[in-house]
Design a protein around this motif. Structure first.
Motif, PDB file in Angstrom:
ATOM      1  N   UNK A  78       0.800  -1.217   0.000  1.00 55.88           N
ATOM      2  CA  UNK A  78       0.000   0.000   0.000  1.00 55.88           C
ATOM      3  C   UNK A  78       0.830   1.263   0.000  1.00 55.88           C
ATOM      4  N   UNK A  79       2.105   1.143   0.420  1.00 64.04           N
ATOM      5  CA  UNK A  79       2.971   2.311   0.426  1.00 64.04           C
ATOM      6  C   UNK A  79       3.182   2.846  -0.987  1.00 64.04           C
ATOM      7  N   UNK A  80       3.097   1.960  -1.982  1.00 64.94           N
ATOM      8  CA  UNK A  80       3.308   2.362  -3.373  1.00 64.94           C
ATOM      9  C   UNK A  80       1.993   2.575  -4.123  1.00 64.94           C
ATOM     10  N   UNK A  81       0.882   2.488  -3.417  1.00 67.60           N
ATOM     11  CA  UNK A  81      -0.414   2.552  -4.100  1.00 67.60           C
ATOM     12  C   UNK A  81      -0.737   3.947  -4.619  1.00 67.60           C
ATOM     13  N   UNK A  82      -0.254   4.975  -3.938  1.00 68.19           N
ATOM     14  CA  UNK A  82      -0.511   6.349  -4.366  1.00 68.19           C
ATOM     15  C   UNK A  82       0.774   6.919  -4.942  1.00 68.19           C
ATOM     16  N   UNK A  83       0.989   6.716  -6.237  1.00 69.03           N
ATOM     17  CA  UNK A  83       2.249   7.140  -6.827  1.00 69.03           C
ATOM     18  C   UNK A  83       2.337   8.667  -6.880  1.00 69.03           C
ATOM     19  N   UNK A  84       3.494   9.212  -6.516  1.00 75.10           N
ATOM     20  CA  UNK A  84       3.670  10.663  -6.584  1.00 75.10           C
ATOM     21  C   UNK A  84       3.968  11.115  -8.005  1.00 75.10           C
ATOM     22  N   UNK A  85       3.930  12.405  -8.221  1.00 75.29           N
ATOM     23  CA  UNK A  85       4.446  13.002  -9.449  1.00 75.29           C
ATOM     24  C   UNK A  85       5.836  13.523  -9.102  1.00 75.29           C
ATOM     25  N   UNK A  86       6.862  12.991  -9.741  1.00 80.63           N
ATOM     26  CA  UNK A  86       8.217  13.448  -9.434  1.00 80.63           C
ATOM     27  C   UNK A  86       8.448  14.805 -10.085  1.00 80.63           C
ATOM     28  N   UNK A  87       8.998  15.730  -9.305  1.00 82.06           N
ATOM     29  CA  UNK A  87       9.201  17.101  -9.742  1.00 82.06           C
ATOM     30  C   UNK A  87      10.661  17.505  -9.585  1.00 82.06           C
ATOM     31  N   UNK A  88      11.091  18.453 -10.415  1.00 82.78           N
ATOM     32  CA  UNK A  88      12.399  19.080 -10.274  1.00 82.78           C
ATOM     33  C   UNK A  88      12.183  20.561 -10.006  1.00 82.78           C
ATOM     34  N   UNK A  89      12.847  21.097  -8.996  1.00 80.66           N
ATOM     35  CA  UNK A  89      12.678  22.516  -8.721  1.00 80.66           C
ATOM     36  C   UNK A  89      13.694  23.332  -9.522  1.00 80.66           C
ATOM     37  N   UNK A  90      13.672  24.642  -9.344  1.00 83.34           N
ATOM     38  CA  UNK A  90      14.542  25.523 -10.118  1.00 83.34           C
ATOM     39  C   UNK A  90      16.016  25.242  -9.920  1.00 83.34           C
ATOM     40  N   UNK A  91      16.380  24.652  -8.769  1.00 79.61           N
ATOM     41  CA  UNK A  91      17.775  24.343  -8.484  1.00 79.61           C
ATOM     42  C   UNK A  91      18.143  22.932  -8.903  1.00 79.61           C
ATOM     43  N   UNK A  92      17.185  22.195  -9.468  1.00 80.27           N
ATOM     44  CA  UNK A  92      17.446  20.847  -9.923  1.00 80.27           C
ATOM     45  C   UNK A  92      17.218  19.763  -8.893  1.00 80.27           C
TER      46      UNK A  92
ATOM     47  N   UNK B 165       5.516  15.435  -5.795  1.00 77.77           N
ATOM     48  CA  UNK B 165       4.200  16.050  -5.732  1.00 77.77           C
ATOM     49  C   UNK B 165       3.216  15.026  -5.193  1.00 77.77           C
ATOM     50  N   UNK B 166       2.616  15.318  -4.049  1.00 76.45           N
ATOM     51  CA  UNK B 166       1.764  14.355  -3.364  1.00 76.45           C
ATOM     52  C   UNK B 166       0.416  14.993  -3.062  1.00 76.45           C
ATOM     53  N   UNK B 167      -0.670  14.264  -3.345  1.00 80.02           N
ATOM     54  CA  UNK B 167      -2.008  14.758  -3.007  1.00 80.02           C
ATOM     55  C   UNK B 167      -2.080  15.010  -1.513  1.00 80.02           C
ATOM     56  N   UNK B 168      -2.696  16.113  -1.133  1.00 74.15           N
ATOM     57  CA  UNK B 168      -2.704  16.507   0.277  1.00 74.15           C
ATOM     58  C   UNK B 168      -3.429  15.498   1.161  1.00 74.15           C
ATOM     59  N   UNK B 169      -4.266  14.623   0.561  1.00 69.76           N
ATOM     60  CA  UNK B 169      -4.987  13.629   1.353  1.00 69.76           C
ATOM     61  C   UNK B 169      -4.356  12.241   1.258  1.00 69.76           C
ATOM     62  N   UNK B 170      -3.119  12.170   0.737  1.00 70.16           N
ATOM     63  CA  UNK B 170      -2.473  10.876   0.535  1.00 70.16           C
ATOM     64  C   UNK B 170      -1.441  10.605   1.630  1.00 70.16           C
ATOM     65  N   UNK B 171      -1.828   9.812   2.617  1.00 71.17           N
ATOM     66  CA  UNK B 171      -0.915   9.458   3.699  1.00 71.17           C
ATOM     67  C   UNK B 171       0.213   8.588   3.165  1.00 71.17           C
ATOM     68  N   UNK B 172      -0.132   7.597   2.326  1.00 65.80           N
ATOM     69  CA  UNK B 172       0.898   6.698   1.798  1.00 65.80           C
ATOM     70  C   UNK B 172       1.874   7.445   0.902  1.00 65.80           C
ATOM     71  N   UNK B 173       1.373   8.435   0.142  1.00 65.80           N
ATOM     72  CA  UNK B 173       2.257   9.227  -0.701  1.00 65.80           C
ATOM     73  C   UNK B 173       3.277  10.001   0.118  1.00 65.80           C
ATOM     74  N   UNK B 174       2.841  10.547   1.237  1.00 62.32           N
ATOM     75  CA  UNK B 174       3.753  11.280   2.106  1.00 62.32           C
ATOM     76  C   UNK B 174       4.776  10.349   2.745  1.00 62.32           C
ATOM     77  N   UNK B 175       4.308   9.165   3.152  1.00 61.54           N
ATOM     78  CA  UNK B 175       5.234   8.191   3.741  1.00 61.54           C
ATOM     79  C   UNK B 175       6.295   7.765   2.732  1.00 61.54           C
TER      80      UNK B 175
END
Length: 308
Positions: free
Chosen positions: A84-98, A103-113
Motif C-alpha cells: 500500500x505504500x506504493x499505491x498512491x504514486x507521486x508526481x516526481x518534480x524538479x525545482x529551479x535548483x534541480x 508532488x503528493x495529493x494533500x490527502x495521501x498518507x501513503x504518498x507522504x510516507x
C-alpha cells in the motif's frame, strides 16, 4: 514546501533513475500463484539492480522471507501498509535548483510516507491528485485523466491553471476515463519517449471501455505536444488475458520493460516497442502474476528520478 515564486517541473520517466521501488507480493492463498509472483519479484529486482539501487517494500510480517530471497544489495523496507505504500504514486518534480521533489495529493498518507522514505521534499497537490492520473513527458506536456478536474469549481480551466502552476505543465491533453468499475483508475496511455505514446488497442466494440479508448486514440493522433511534435501513437494489442495491458510499459532511462502475459501477442507488442524505440534497451518481462488489474509493469515499478 511551498512558495508562490517557486517553479517546479514534472519530470519524465526516461530521466536517469536514482532508485527503483517495488512491492513484495501479497499472499493470495493460491500457492502456485504466490510462488510464481515472488519468484518474478526476485528476478525483477535482480534485473533492475543492474541499473540503479532497488528497495523492496514488504509488510512487516513478510520482511524475513522477503530478505531471504532478495538478491544481495537490494534494500528491504518494512512498512505496515506493505504494498500500500506504493499505491498512491507521486508526481516526481524538479525545482529551479534541480532538486528532486515529490508532488503528493494533500490527502495521501501513503504518498507522504513514500516521499519521506525516498528522502525528497514534498509539494502539496489538490486532494485526490495522484500520479496515476497524470502522465508527463518532462517538457511541459501531460496526458491527464478527465476526472482530475472533478470536484474543482472551475472544472478543466481551473485544473489546467493548477497543472501549470504546480507542475509546470503547459500543454494538457485530456483523456476519457475507461474505468468501468470501482478503483482509482489511471491514465490509459504512457509516454515511451519524447513524442511517442503507447495506447491499449485491439479491443472489440463489445469491450466496456471501447468507446473511451477509441476516442483517446483518435484524439492523440491529431494532437501535438508542447514542443510542436505530432504525437507518434503506438497502438499495442489487447492481451487475451483481460486483466493485462501491454501499453503499461516500465520506462526508466534507456531501459524499457514490456509486459509479457504468456500468450502469442507478447511477441507483437515487444516488436512494436522495439521498432518505436531503436536506441532503447527493450526487455520483455513476465507480468501475469505481478500486474494489477488492467495494468502491466509501469504501475508495478516506481522509478525515482536522479538529477541530470
Amino acid at each position: 514546501m511551498s512558495s508562490s515564486d517557486q517553479i517546479w517541473r514534472a519530470t519524465a520517466s526516461w530521466n536517469r533513475t536514482s532508485r527503483f521501488w517495488l512491492a513484495w507480493p501479497k499472499a493470495t492463498g493460491h500457492r502456485d500463484h504466490d510462488e510464481i509472483a515472488r519468484d518474478d519479484s526476485v528476478a525483477l529486482a535482480q534485473l533492475l539492480a543492474a541499473h540503479a539501487p532497488v528497495t523492496m517494500v514488504a509488510h512487516s510480517a513478510d520482511v524475513v522471507p522477503c530478505s531471504l530471497q532478495m538478491p544481495s544489495g537490494v534494500k528491504i523496507l518494512a512498512a505496515d501498509s506493505g504494498a500500500g505504500l506504493l499505491s498512491a504514486q507521486p508526481v516526481w518534480l524538479t525545482d529551479g535548483a534541480g532538486a528532486i521533489l515529490a508532488g503528493v495529493a494533500c490527502d495521501s498518507v501513503s504518498g507522504r510516507d513514500l516521499a519521506q522514505a525516498a528522502g525528497v521534499g514534498i509539494v502539496d497537490l489538490p486532494a485526490g491528485w495522484q500520479g496515476d492520473l497524470i502522465e508527463t513527458d518532462g517538457e511541459g506536456s501531460a496526458l491527464v485523466l478527465s476526472r482530475l478536474a472533478d470536484g474543482l469549481d472551475g472544472g478543466r480551466p481551473e485544473a489546467e491553471r493548477l497543472l501549470r502552476e504546480k507542475l509546470g505543465i503547459v500543454t494538457v491533453i485530456w483523456l476519457d476515463d475507461p474505468r468501468t468499475g470501482p478503483g482509482t483508475g489511471r491514465v490509459p496511455a504512457r509516454f515511451l519517449a519524447p513524442g511517442i505514446v503507447a495506447v491499449p488497442g485491439g479491443h472489440t466494440a463489445q469491450h466496456p471501455a471501447f468507446a473511451a479508448l477509441s476516442a483517446n486514440r483518435d484524439r492523440l493522433r491529431v494532437t501535438s505536444d508542447r514542443m510542436g511534435r505530432s504525437l507518434n501513437v503506438i497502438d499495442l494489442p489487447c492481451p487475451n488475458r483481460t486483466q493485462g495491458c501491454y501499453s503499461d510499459c516500465m520506462v526508466a532511462g534507456d531501459l524499457v520493460l514490456v509486459p509479457e502475459f504468456e500468450e502469442s501477442r507478447d511477441a507483437q507488442a515487444f516488436a512494436q516497442v522495439v521498432a518505436a524505440l531503436p536506441d532503447a534497451r527493450v526487455v520483455g518481462f513476465p507480468a501475469s502474476h505481478l500486474a494489477a488489474p488492467g495494468a502491466g509493469l509501469g504501475r508495478s515499478v516506481l522509478a525515482q528520478p536522479k538529477l541530470n
